[in-house]
Structure formats: structure tokens, C-alpha cells
Design an enzyme around this catalytic site. Sequence first.
Site, mmCIF file in Angstrom:
data_model
loop_
_atom_site.group_PDB
_atom_site.id
_atom_site.type_symbol
_atom_site.label_atom_id
_atom_site.label_comp_id
_atom_site.label_asym_id
_atom_site.label_seq_id
_atom_site.Cartn_x
_atom_site.Cartn_y
_atom_site.Cartn_z
ATOM 1 N N LYS A 129 -15.140 -4.385 -2.850
ATOM 2 C CA LYS A 129 -14.518 -4.888 -1.622
ATOM 3 C C LYS A 129 -15.609 -5.486 -0.753
ATOM 4 C CE LYS A 129 -10.407 -4.983 0.316
ATOM 5 N NZ LYS A 129 -9.066 -4.948 -0.293
ATOM 6 N N ASP A 169 -7.881 -10.655 1.729
ATOM 7 C CA ASP A 169 -7.402 -9.419 2.358
ATOM 8 C C ASP A 169 -7.114 -9.839 3.805
ATOM 9 O OD1 ASP A 169 -7.273 -6.282 1.730
ATOM 10 O OD2 ASP A 169 -8.038 -6.451 3.756
HETATM 11 P P1 NDP Z 1 -3.056 -10.723 6.909
HETATM 12 O O1 NDP Z 1 -4.311 -11.064 7.614
HETATM 13 O O2 NDP Z 1 -2.309 -11.809 6.206
HETATM 14 O O3 NDP Z 1 -2.040 -10.002 7.894
HETATM 15 C C1 NDP Z 1 -2.373 -8.851 8.595
HETATM 16 C C2 NDP Z 1 -1.227 -8.570 9.531
HETATM 17 O O4 NDP Z 1 -1.388 -7.292 10.105
HETATM 18 C C3 NDP Z 1 -1.168 -9.561 10.688
HETATM 19 O O5 NDP Z 1 0.177 -9.810 10.977
HETATM 20 C C4 NDP Z 1 -1.854 -8.800 11.797
HETATM 21 O O6 NDP Z 1 -1.486 -9.220 13.096
HETATM 22 C C5 NDP Z 1 -1.291 -7.411 11.531
HETATM 23 N N1 NDP Z 1 -2.058 -6.359 12.172
HETATM 24 C C6 NDP Z 1 -3.384 -6.154 12.180
HETATM 25 N N2 NDP Z 1 -3.678 -5.054 12.879
HETATM 26 C C7 NDP Z 1 -2.508 -4.549 13.309
HETATM 27 C C8 NDP Z 1 -2.146 -3.428 14.075
HETATM 28 N N3 NDP Z 1 -3.082 -2.591 14.542
HETATM 29 N N4 NDP Z 1 -0.832 -3.211 14.323
HETATM 30 C C9 NDP Z 1 0.115 -4.060 13.868
HETATM 31 N N5 NDP Z 1 -0.178 -5.145 13.137
HETATM 32 C C10 NDP Z 1 -1.460 -5.390 12.864
HETATM 33 O O7 NDP Z 1 -3.447 -9.568 5.867
HETATM 34 P P2 NDP Z 1 -2.649 -9.078 4.579
HETATM 35 O O8 NDP Z 1 -1.202 -9.182 4.784
HETATM 36 O O9 NDP Z 1 -3.278 -9.719 3.398
HETATM 37 O O10 NDP Z 1 -3.076 -7.539 4.530
HETATM 38 C C11 NDP Z 1 -2.321 -6.515 5.170
HETATM 39 C C12 NDP Z 1 -2.665 -5.175 4.552
HETATM 40 O O11 NDP Z 1 -2.361 -5.197 3.155
HETATM 41 C C13 NDP Z 1 -4.146 -4.762 4.631
HETATM 42 O O12 NDP Z 1 -4.207 -3.359 4.769
HETATM 43 C C14 NDP Z 1 -4.690 -5.145 3.274
HETATM 44 O O13 NDP Z 1 -5.830 -4.400 2.932
HETATM 45 C C15 NDP Z 1 -3.507 -4.798 2.391
HETATM 46 N N6 NDP Z 1 -3.462 -5.439 1.096
HETATM 47 C C16 NDP Z 1 -3.513 -6.805 0.974
HETATM 48 C C17 NDP Z 1 -3.427 -7.390 -0.265
HETATM 49 C C18 NDP Z 1 -3.380 -8.879 -0.434
HETATM 50 O O14 NDP Z 1 -3.185 -9.329 -1.580
HETATM 51 N N7 NDP Z 1 -3.523 -9.671 0.595
HETATM 52 C C19 NDP Z 1 -3.339 -6.583 -1.485
HETATM 53 C C20 NDP Z 1 -3.192 -5.159 -1.247
HETATM 54 C C21 NDP Z 1 -3.274 -4.632 0.005
HETATM 55 P P3 NDP Z 1 -2.364 -10.280 13.928
HETATM 56 O O15 NDP Z 1 -1.759 -11.612 13.575
HETATM 57 O O16 NDP Z 1 -2.152 -9.865 15.333
HETATM 58 O O17 NDP Z 1 -3.784 -10.150 13.481
HETATM 59 O O1 2IT Z 2 -6.389 -4.519 -1.425
HETATM 60 C C1 2IT Z 2 -6.189 -5.289 -2.380
HETATM 61 O O2 2IT Z 2 -5.756 -4.880 -3.455
HETATM 62 C C2 2IT Z 2 -6.455 -6.722 -2.169
HETATM 63 N N1 2IT Z 2 -6.821 -7.110 -1.064
HETATM 64 C C3 2IT Z 2 -6.316 -7.674 -3.316
HETATM 65 C C4 2IT Z 2 -7.529 -7.663 -4.190
HETATM 66 C C5 2IT Z 2 -7.560 -8.712 -5.271
HETATM 67 O O3 2IT Z 2 -8.610 -8.794 -5.904
HETATM 68 O O4 2IT Z 2 -6.572 -9.418 -5.513
#
Ligand code: NDP
Ligand code: 2IT
Length: 449
Positions: A129, A169
Amino acid sequence: MVHVDEKLEPILAEVLRRNPGEEEFHQAVKEVLESLGRVVAKHPRYANHALIVRLCEPERQIIFRVPWVDDSGQVRINRGFRVQFNSALGPYKGGLRFHPLVNIGIIKFLGFEQTLKNALTCMPIGGGKGGSDFNPRGRSVGEIMRFCQSFMTELHRYLGEDIDVPAGDIGVGGREIGFMFGQYKRLTNRYEAGVLTGKGLVYGGSRARTEATGYGATYFVHSMLATKKQSFDGRRVVVSGSGNVAIHTMEKIAAFGGKVVACSDSNGHVIDEQGINIALVKEIKEDGRERIAEYARLKGARAHYIEGGSIWDVPCDVAMPCAIQNELTGKDARALVRNGVVAVGEGANMPCTPEAVRIFREAGVLFGPGKAANAGGVATSALEMQQNASRDSWTFEQTEARLATIMRNIHDRCAETARDYGAPGDYVLGANIASFVRVAEAMEALGVI
Ligand code: NDP
Ligand code: 2IT
């Protein structure tokens, strides 16, 4: 209350001692060690050879300076990180997070979770990561590009399609991956498509990767509900966040007949009793990169926005936290249980605090932990690597079908492992044990490395 087995206590103490102040990392390790007592009782050898201690110690931690110039000509400095956690099962694999709160402890917690999550997919990927404390909010496209280029200028020397393969992420989506891939290509003079995943479709990305984490998390909850002869159909669902994972979670829930009544961003949440209009959220958050408050403004009296407050006070049957770590507290969990929640699926990494998880488990709520429920994203990244290696590109349907099968297998593996270890229905235990055993077996086979 679950405790760490006494054979594992010295191991936890050692991890806490060696990594002072890294609270999120402590939390992630503790949660896994709490599940491993039964494994050590069954296979005492895992408590030997420092195997668990080795698993908790990243293979390599890289911290670097990221200088860049903002639009006004001022030089800015951020800190960059890449933690190459474990390569027993394959090249390091895991996302990059750009968020002001990023520090080494956060990246280590994410790398540790990623190692186990990737093992659960049964695909040939190790865990890593990275990211930066760079805050993309309010930055121009030019600033984001220069930041990404500077970040990659340092990071590129540690990457490679057989070495370490980052993805997105929080704060890192297709746009940022494009800027970083462009810089990697320029620095290495190689078109090494498999070095990053989450790429755009025209330059080597996989169909369904953008949707995969949210779709996969929804498939996982769908499988959990099916064990109780239930489904999403007609259910009220609350999804936190409004980023990549939240949007595609909402999309798949709607496809399964569920009604998402609330979503959020870091400022507040919106409630729409008619069901969140996902196209509108995409317009606001993906295209406009604006605040979710905008949703209520555009919808007028049909939706309302609450600044601050907790989205988990909104009554629902299913809750899917898809924003950030520790966003759902014990108090929130009690409110959800009081309001009759039947299932919780973690789309984000570690969004529920340990107290919240305990409350759900004690109340008999179906609980899908992140390392299992959100594994669809990284699994589809592995499918992207597979397509890049064979210079092929699959259809959306073919890729999504693979994702659906992978998620069902992860669900079943967690459920079976929980049953085998005497805790039927406990997906936390199932996910932690099944993933641990896989990494541990590979590490044992490779000798003391
Ligand atoms: P994004 O940056 O696309 O979106 C994050 C979202 O979370 C935004 O809407 C943000 O709002 C909101 N947010 C951040 N902090 C808070 C808070 N304290 N309370 C409420 N909302 C909040 O990220 P992702 O959707 O990619 O990631 C979201 C989660 O999923 C993370 O934990 C990530 O590690 C996990 N994840 C992501 C993967 C991926 O493929 N992308 C895979 C597996 C897990 P704002 O617009 O205000 O910043
Ligand atoms: O938390 C996660 O699994 C991710 N942000 C995606 C990682 C990846 O390599 O696709």
C-alpha cells in the site's frame, strides 16, 4: 469480548512496542490476532518460527519527499509512502491513497489488511500500500498532474509488473493513475501496462475495474443475506461516502432491488426517501467534484442534507460503510441495531471500530469484514494484470462474471472456515483465518525470508 490468545499475547506486545503510536496499524493487527487463537490451538507450529511476527513486519517501507510547484509558483512538499508488505503469494499489490491524514501507520494498516485480503482472493498477488499526505481537494488539474509526476519520479524505481503494482484508493482514481502511468512510461521508456491497475480502457485498463469494489461488496452482502434466505429486494440501505466504492455499491444495490436512502461525504449526508438518484451523485461527485450538499440543493424539498451528524442514525435494513477507517463507531452500531439492521458490509477498509464490530457480532447481525467484502476491487486488478500479460481485453460481461464468481468463492471460503473452526456465521473469524493460513503456508514453504 474477544481477547488475544495467551500464546499470541507476546506477539501483539512486540508489534505494539516496535510500532509506537501507529494506532490504526495496532488496531488491524489486534483484530487479526484475536481470530488466530483457534488456529494456533489446532496448528501450534504457527506460533513458532516467528511466523506471525514476520507477517506483521513489512518486507520494506519506503518514505520519500515529493516536491511540486503549485499554480502560484510556490514550492510545496508532501511525503510519499510505499509499504511493500508481503510478497509470499505474488508481487506486492495494493492501492495508493492521497489524503491529508495519510501517515506511515495508516499505510501499514492498509498494507497488512491488503496482504490478507489478496490472499483471500486466491490470486497470485502479495500485499502493499502507498500514498501521500497530499490533499487533492481544491487543487487544479495541472497541480494534480505535477504532483502525480513528482510522486512517480521517486516511486518508479521500486515498481514493476513482477515487483510491485499499485492502483487507486481514496483520492486516486482513473485520472491520477493516467498521470502516474504516463510518467512511469516516460521514465522507464517501457510500455509496461501491468505496472499499475485501474488504468483507462484505451491504454490497457480492464472493463469493470472501476465498478468492481462496489459491485463486489454488494455481491458479498447478497451472499450473506442468501444464507438467511433474504435478499436486497425491497430493503432500505444506507451507504456512506460518495466516491468510487460508494457509487458502485449503490448502483449494484439498486440493480438487486434495494433502495439506497442515504449517502455522504466528509462534510455531511443526504437523505432521499425516494431512493438516491445515482446518476445525480455521479454528476456531482465524479464529474463536478463538488460537495454532496449539492444533491439536496438540486433536488429541492424531495431530499434533505444534514451537515455533520451521523449517517448511521438513518434507519435501514442494510448498512454499507464505503468511506474511510473508523467512520462507524460503537454508538453508531448501537443505533443501527436499535433500528433493526440485519446486515453490514464493509466496502471501505476497517470502517467499523472494534467496538462497533463487537456490537454487530453480539447482536447476530450478518457482518462482512472489509478484507473479504471489498476484495472485488483488487481481484479485478489481478484480472487487469492477467489481461495485460496476455495483451488481451475482455468484455464487461466476462469480467463481471469472473468478479461475481470470485466474490461467491470468497464468501463461501469465509463461511466454511468459520464453520470448520467452530464459529458458524462469523465472517470476521473466517476471513482472518482463511487468509492467514494461506499466507502462512506460503511463507513457511519459502524458508526464513
Ligand atoms: P474516493 O476518494 O473515491 O471516495 C472517498 C469517499 O469517502 C468520498 O466521498 C469522501 O468524501 C468520503 N469520505 C472521506 N472521509 C469521510 C468521512 N470521514 N466521513 C464520510 N465520508 C468520508 O475513495 P474510494 O471510494 O476509492 O475508497 C473508499 C474506501 O474504500 C476507502 O476505505 C478505501 O480504502 C476502500 N477501498 C477502495 C478500493 C478501490 O478499488 N478504490 C478497493 C477496496 C477498498 P469527500 O468527497 O468529502 O472527500
Ligand atoms: O484497498 C484496496 O483493495 C484497493 N484500494 C485496491 C487495490 C488494488 O490493487 O486494486
